[in-house]
Design a protein around this motif. Structure first.
Motif, mmCIF file in Angstrom:
data_model
loop_
_atom_site.group_PDB
_atom_site.id
_atom_site.type_symbol
_atom_site.label_atom_id
_atom_site.label_comp_id
_atom_site.label_asym_id
_atom_site.label_seq_id
_atom_site.Cartn_x
_atom_site.Cartn_y
_atom_site.Cartn_z
ATOM 1 N N PHE A 210 0.815 -1.213 0.000
ATOM 2 C CA PHE A 210 0.000 0.000 0.000
ATOM 3 C C PHE A 210 0.850 1.265 0.000
ATOM 4 O O PHE A 210 0.465 2.282 -0.582
ATOM 5 C CB PHE A 210 -0.955 -0.010 1.190
ATOM 6 C CG PHE A 210 -2.193 -0.819 0.968
ATOM 7 C CD1 PHE A 210 -3.191 -0.380 0.108
ATOM 8 C CD2 PHE A 210 -2.359 -2.048 1.603
ATOM 9 C CE1 PHE A 210 -4.339 -1.129 -0.109
ATOM 10 C CE2 PHE A 210 -3.504 -2.806 1.398
ATOM 11 C CZ PHE A 210 -4.502 -2.351 0.541
ATOM 12 N N LEU A 211 2.018 1.216 0.659
ATOM 13 C CA LEU A 211 2.924 2.359 0.618
ATOM 14 C C LEU A 211 3.341 2.651 -0.819
ATOM 15 O O LEU A 211 3.278 3.796 -1.291
ATOM 16 C CB LEU A 211 4.168 2.079 1.476
ATOM 17 C CG LEU A 211 5.398 2.969 1.232
ATOM 18 C CD1 LEU A 211 5.086 4.419 1.546
ATOM 19 C CD2 LEU A 211 6.586 2.473 2.050
ATOM 20 N N THR A 212 3.788 1.607 -1.533
ATOM 21 C CA THR A 212 4.233 1.776 -2.917
ATOM 22 C C THR A 212 3.091 2.257 -3.799
ATOM 23 O O THR A 212 3.249 3.178 -4.619
ATOM 24 C CB THR A 212 4.806 0.461 -3.465
ATOM 25 O OG1 THR A 212 5.817 -0.026 -2.580
ATOM 26 C CG2 THR A 212 5.395 0.658 -4.845
ATOM 27 N N ASN A 236 -3.037 1.902 -13.376
ATOM 28 C CA ASN A 236 -3.301 1.168 -12.127
ATOM 29 C C ASN A 236 -2.673 -0.217 -12.158
ATOM 30 O O ASN A 236 -2.140 -0.697 -11.147
ATOM 31 C CB ASN A 236 -4.810 1.053 -11.904
ATOM 32 C CG ASN A 236 -5.429 2.346 -11.427
ATOM 33 O OD1 ASN A 236 -4.786 3.145 -10.739
ATOM 34 N ND2 ASN A 236 -6.686 2.579 -11.782
ATOM 35 N N LEU A 237 -2.736 -0.878 -13.318
ATOM 36 C CA LEU A 237 -2.108 -2.192 -13.452
ATOM 37 C C LEU A 237 -0.600 -2.105 -13.240
ATOM 38 O O LEU A 237 -0.012 -2.924 -12.520
ATOM 39 C CB LEU A 237 -2.400 -2.780 -14.837
ATOM 40 C CG LEU A 237 -3.776 -3.410 -15.060
ATOM 41 C CD1 LEU A 237 -3.990 -3.701 -16.536
ATOM 42 C CD2 LEU A 237 -3.923 -4.699 -14.252
ATOM 43 N N ALA A 238 0.025 -1.108 -13.845
ATOM 44 C CA ALA A 238 1.475 -0.959 -13.733
ATOM 45 C C ALA A 238 1.898 -0.640 -12.300
ATOM 46 O O ALA A 238 2.850 -1.237 -11.768
ATOM 47 C CB ALA A 238 1.962 0.141 -14.679
ATOM 48 N N ILE A 239 1.183 0.274 -11.657
ATOM 49 C CA ILE A 239 1.517 0.639 -10.282
ATOM 50 C C ILE A 239 1.282 -0.546 -9.348
ATOM 51 O O ILE A 239 2.074 -0.822 -8.443
ATOM 52 C CB ILE A 239 0.694 1.868 -9.838
ATOM 53 C CG1 ILE A 239 1.109 3.095 -10.646
ATOM 54 C CG2 ILE A 239 0.888 2.136 -8.348
ATOM 55 C CD1 ILE A 239 0.236 4.313 -10.408
ATOM 56 N N VAL A 242 4.206 -3.087 -9.705
ATOM 57 C CA VAL A 242 5.406 -2.666 -8.978
ATOM 58 C C VAL A 242 5.208 -2.879 -7.473
ATOM 59 O O VAL A 242 6.109 -3.366 -6.769
ATOM 60 C CB VAL A 242 5.735 -1.187 -9.276
ATOM 61 C CG1 VAL A 242 6.884 -0.700 -8.399
ATOM 62 C CG2 VAL A 242 6.090 -1.015 -10.747
ATOM 63 N N SER A 243 4.028 -2.535 -6.987
ATOM 64 C CA SER A 243 3.726 -2.721 -5.564
ATOM 65 C C SER A 243 3.841 -4.187 -5.171
ATOM 66 O O SER A 243 4.402 -4.519 -4.113
ATOM 67 C CB SER A 243 2.309 -2.213 -5.256
ATOM 68 O OG SER A 243 2.168 -0.857 -5.597
ATOM 69 N N GLY A 244 3.304 -5.067 -6.011
ATOM 70 C CA GLY A 244 3.356 -6.494 -5.719
ATOM 71 C C GLY A 244 4.773 -7.037 -5.713
ATOM 72 O O GLY A 244 5.134 -7.836 -4.849
ATOM 73 N N ILE A 303 2.842 -10.573 -8.966
ATOM 74 C CA ILE A 303 2.855 -9.352 -9.766
ATOM 75 C C ILE A 303 1.551 -9.177 -10.538
ATOM 76 O O ILE A 303 0.898 -8.141 -10.426
ATOM 77 C CB ILE A 303 4.096 -9.317 -10.688
ATOM 78 C CG1 ILE A 303 5.354 -9.162 -9.835
ATOM 79 C CG2 ILE A 303 3.989 -8.196 -11.709
ATOM 80 C CD1 ILE A 303 6.652 -9.232 -10.626
ATOM 81 N N PRO A 304 1.119 -10.182 -11.329
ATOM 82 C CA PRO A 304 -0.185 -9.996 -11.999
ATOM 83 C C PRO A 304 -1.347 -9.949 -11.028
ATOM 84 O O PRO A 304 -2.319 -9.218 -11.238
ATOM 85 C CB PRO A 304 -0.276 -11.206 -12.929
ATOM 86 C CG PRO A 304 0.647 -12.219 -12.362
ATOM 87 C CD PRO A 304 1.763 -11.448 -11.736
#
Length: 322
Positions: A210-212, A236-239, A242-244, A303-304
């Motif tokens: 959630f921070l990322t 949103n998918l890209a962010i 990266v978060s995952g 990631i996905p």
């Protein structure tokens, strides 16, 4: 195509919480379904299922493990335990995303309070809140995925629950350990094997995710005069991806230890597996690399999955007017 959105709606209202929760629950189900076969293989690797250790450690091994599961059980084998996953993931994701909105509103009531530490704390508290309410379903799901039938009946959700509930019965009172006596008196505790390491591991996992997510959205889509541009779904998918990736990396050793403790009832049904002995067992079997077994397939899964869950959550909130 980006559109402008207002931030005037009261995020702490019951209406907002319910709508955000529904969007989050559906997002979790869609994301988990998309990666269910990878999840099954990853659990078998993490929990050191003896029939699949020969495949662990390489990218091709994950593929070969998937083929072996498919040969033995077909598509149903790859989705084994997914019914329990869906029963768990809707309330888990609904509570997690809803709780994040609520915790964020409490910790960050205005832009002056918006710090990375508060973002991390809101995410960690959201993850811990959801785990507290849904952990028994997670344990059942892991047991169903770990079970590898060879001509045996594939475990149903109810059968897996009965097995967990009844495991650990000693032949005589003299041979029962203190933990076994506790299990006998409070059998519901059997559904909380590995709970403490899960809660500790949830802090870096959900906190970092959630921070990322929050940081990157604030960086690329800043709020100006209480309005911001709504990110395109691809953004949103890209962010989310990266978060995952980041959250999986920092929390993965906790996940390996958690899986070992969750399936511990199959090897030591009479007692809890303690943190220390589980960590030593993992280290003895593979050194420091043992804490990262299955990380490659973990990336393929997380990631996905995170990308889809965040993107669908935002899309669902938009459709529901929040």
């Amino acid at each position: 195509m980006s559109s402008t959105v207002s931030h005037q709606r009261d995020k702490r209202s019951l209406d907002y919480a319910i709508r955000s929760g529904i969007a989050g629950g559906l997002a979790g189900c869609i994301a988990k379904t998309a990666v269910a076969p990878l999840d099954r293989v990853k659990i078998l690797f993490q929990a050191s299922n003896p029939d699949f250790q020969k495949y662990a450690g390489t990218w091709s091994g994950a593929y070969r493990a998937g083929l072996a599961i498919y040969r033995d059980g077909g598509a149903r084998g790859l989705l084994q335990g997914h019914s329990a996953t869906l029963l768990r993931i809707f309330p888990y994701a609904a509570i997690k995303f809803m709780a994040y909105d609520q915790w964020r509103a409490v910790l960050i009531p205005n832009r002056d309070n918006e710090t990375n530490f508060r973002r991390f704390t809101a995410g960690a508290l959201a993850g811990m809140t959801s785990v507290t309410f849904t952990y028994p379903l997670e344990l059942v799901r892991v047991r169903m995925a770990f079970h590898n039938p060879a001509g045996q009946t594939r475990p149903s959700f109810l059968r897996a629950m009965r097995v967990i509930y009844n495991e650990g019965s000693a032949p005589s009172p003299a041979t029962r350990t203190t933990t076994a006596q506790i299990f006998e008196r409070f059998p519901v505790l059997k559904f909380y094997r590995g709970f403490t390491v899960t809660m500790v591991g949830m802090i870096p996992y959900a906190g970092t995710a959630f921070l990322t997510w929050d940081f990157l959205r604030a960086h690329f889509f800043p709020v100006i005069d209480d309005h911001s541009k709504r990110p395109h779904p691809l953004a949103n998918l890209a962010i989310g991806a990266v978060s995952g990736a980041i959250s999986q990396t920092v929390s993965y050793p906790f996940e390996v230890v958690r899986r070992r403790m969750q399936v511990g009832g199959l090897t030591r049904p009479d007692r809890w597996l303690r943190w220390g002995e589980t960590v030593r067992t993992v280290y003895a079997s593979g050194g420091w690399r043992g804490f990262y077994v299955g990380l490659g397939i973990g990336y393929l899964k997380i990631i996905p999955m995170t990308a889809i869950s965040f993107a669908v959550w935002q899309g669902g909130k938009s459709l529901l007017g929040v």
